[in-house]
Design a protein around this motif. Structure first.
Motif, mmCIF file in Angstrom:
data_model
loop_
_atom_site.group_PDB
_atom_site.id
_atom_site.type_symbol
_atom_site.label_atom_id
_atom_site.label_comp_id
_atom_site.label_asym_id
_atom_site.label_seq_id
_atom_site.Cartn_x
_atom_site.Cartn_y
_atom_site.Cartn_z
ATOM 1 N N SER A 3 82.549 8.911 45.270
ATOM 2 C CA SER A 3 81.284 8.284 44.884
ATOM 3 C C SER A 3 81.463 6.823 44.528
ATOM 4 O O SER A 3 80.609 5.984 44.848
ATOM 5 C CB SER A 3 80.673 9.046 43.704
ATOM 6 N N SER A 4 82.583 6.465 43.877
ATOM 7 C CA SER A 4 82.776 5.073 43.473
ATOM 8 C C SER A 4 82.877 4.153 44.681
ATOM 9 O O SER A 4 82.278 3.066 44.709
ATOM 10 C CB SER A 4 84.035 4.950 42.614
ATOM 11 N N VAL A 7 79.429 3.830 46.258
ATOM 12 C CA VAL A 7 78.554 2.972 45.450
ATOM 13 C C VAL A 7 78.927 1.507 45.630
ATOM 14 O O VAL A 7 78.050 0.631 45.756
ATOM 15 C CB VAL A 7 78.631 3.388 43.966
ATOM 16 N N GLU A 11 76.534 -1.518 47.010
ATOM 17 C CA GLU A 11 76.350 -2.787 46.299
ATOM 18 C C GLU A 11 76.691 -3.972 47.205
ATOM 19 O O GLU A 11 76.008 -5.012 47.172
ATOM 20 C CB GLU A 11 77.217 -2.802 45.041
#
Length: 530
Positions: A3-4, A7, A11
């Protein structure tokens, strides 16, 4: 899906979109931009600002497309991970296969692509997220395109984890001990990037190129496929030396026919001449449509590590316009002085070109041959035009004081030669080892591709022979009056030698071979002459 990482990619996409919006407003000349600037600025300055904004927007779009591809990889890999987690622990092999087929079909329908394309995407996503972290990071950063990432996946197939890691580190890790020479991976058009990656893979594959070539040579064949409009394709899968020799011979014949009265293009002439030679071999006359075309001698460079030519190592040779070939093929090409292939020896210390053979028929000028070694192809960024089709050209015109030395010469293809003389595109800053950098009319600088030489691998019993040699010197670029062939220099304490005769060269080869067989003898202290 991590997920990081996903994400962070989202961004980065948001940042690209925001930057793109500003650039598009500037480039399209919206009201706010039309009135910008001081009153004394000329209209040309405003138009130049808009042109620069459009080019910057294109560059940002390329980053955005790469980041979107990285996000797709994360999402696809995440979907696969979730499906695997939902598979019952005790599921049979058949049930797992069916679930995998269902996942493949689901992805195909969601993206409106074929199941075959979906299967390829699933494989690429899995490889990038598990085995190629540098490649995925570069894709997320927008420094490589999706095509570059797919090439890295393709060429990493059948490499062990250590080999795959070394492959992507060589091209994508700036802190690698031996990074790729020349412009960065993302600055190479995909076809040129594939050529460089394939070359590295051939050199470092865990299975020797001799073994792989022997296996593949058994699959040689000619194929015929009908096509539209009364046309058909005829293709041949051949050993590289044969294919390169045929191609260069056909090209040479086609160029011999060109002239003011010949309306056919070079591509059409190649096809006509190949057809004529294949259909009229052994006959007394050729069709009138092709004319009296002689069967010319090809000129193909074969770059061979000196120790490999002597049979002391099994390093691949390099066939001009193709890439790595088995050392046995290279030895066979040069053993009998084959006139179609010109041997180039490389330095056993650093892999740089050392000597150009001079025994074949219709010898090109030495400086032109050195250009072929230095550049390998047209130096314009992304151009794939082969060396034999290119023109030797002064970077700074002779009429304006430009010397005829290796550092002031390039070999652009006819198209980019015309571009240089009829536009503001300018090649500059070549050297004996490096091709020129091209500067565009807008002032942007684009690096040329460089051949990716690398030091050879010395067997343990070879090292004592050359172990006391100092690091190699530079390349002598020659002078305007006597350009000659740039030669590697060796800072040896041995007295200078006269130019070796053929007998001396053969004697040195025998001496090297005998020393290799008897590693306890004193190390060789004189300059290497092969």
């Amino acid at each position: 899906m991590e997920s990081s990482a996903a994400v962070e990619t989202v961004e980065a996409i948001d940042a690209s979109v925001s930057a793109l919006a500003v650039l598009v407003r500037r480039g399209m000349g919206s009201g706010a931009v039309r009135g910008a600037g001081s009153p004394d600025r000329g209209g040309a300055d405003v138009l130049r600002d808009r042109a620069d904004a459009c080019l910057d927007a294109l560059a940002e779009l390329a980053k955005l497309e790469a980041r979107m591809a990285a996000l797709k990889v994360h999402v696809v890999a995440g979907y696969v991970d979730v499906e695997k987690a939902m598979t019952p622990p005790g599921a049979s092999a058949r049930d797992r296969t069916v679930r995998e087929m269902a996942v493949n079909a689901e992805v195909a329908c969601a993206l409106t692509i074929s199941e075959r394309a979906a299967g390829a995407l699933l494989f690429e996503a899995g490889t990038l997220t598990t085995d190629l972290p540098f490649t995925l990071s570069a894709l997320q950063a927008g420094t490589v395109a999706w095509q570059h990432a797919r090439i890295m996946v393709d060429e990493a197939v059948n490499l062990d984890p250590a080999g795959a890691a070394a492959l992507e580190a060589h091209f994508l890790d700036p802190d690698a001990p031996d990074p790729a020479r020349g412009c960065r991976a993302g600055e190479l058009v995909p076809c040129r990037f594939r050529a460089k990656v394939r070359t590295w893979r051939e050199r470092h594959h865990p299975v020797s190129i001799e073994t792989r070539h022997t296996r593949s040579a058994a699959d040689r064949r000619v194929e015929y496929a009908p096509d539209r409009d009364g046309m058909a394709w005829l293709s041949a899968y051949l050993p590289a030396a044969q294919a390169a020799g045929i191609w260069d011979r056909i090209t040479t014949g086609a160029r011999a026919v060109q002239g003011p009265g010949e309306a056919r293009t070079l591509t059409q002439l190649r096809a006509d001449i190949a057809s004529s030679w294949l259909l009229t071999a052994g006959l007394e006359s050729a069709p009138a449509s092709t004319g009296d075309v002689p069967s010319p001698v090809a000129q193909v460079l074969v770059t061979v590590p000196a120790l490999s030519l002597l049979g002391l190592t099994e390093e691949p040779a390099m066939l001009d316009g193709y890439g790595p070939i088995p050392p046995s093929m290279a030895r066979a090409l040069v053993a009998d002085g084959a006139p179609s292939f010109r041997r180039v020896l490389t330095d056993p210390r650093d892999g740089a070109p050392l000597e150009i053979g001079r025994t074949s028929y219709r010898i090109p000028k030495a400086l032109r041959q050195w250009l072929r070694l230095r550049d390998a192809k047209c130096t314009f960024p992304g151009c794939n035009n082969h060396s034999l089709d290119n023109d030797a050209d002064h970077l700074l015109a002779w009429a304006r004081g430009g010397p005829t030395g290796i550092s002031n010469l390039g070999q652009p293809c006819p198209k980019h030669h015309r571009l240089k003389h009829n536009s503001a595109w300018t090649p500059t800053a070549a050297s004996a080892n490096d091709p020129p950098v091209w500067t565009s009319p807008t002032g942007r600088r684009y690096a040329s591709e460089q051949p990716d030489w690398e030091p050879p691998h010395w067997p343990p019993h070879i090292q004592p022979i050359f172990g006391d040699l100092d690091p190699p010197g530079g390349l002598d670029p020659g002078t305007p009056e006597n350009p000659g062939i740039p030669r590697r220099t060796c800072h040896s304490t041995a007295p200078p030698h006269a130019a070796p005769t053929t007998a001396t060269r053969l004697g040195r080869k025998r001496e090297l071979l005998e020393r290799a067989k008897s590693p306890k003898q004193a190390p060789h202290r004189g300059p290497l002459v092969a």
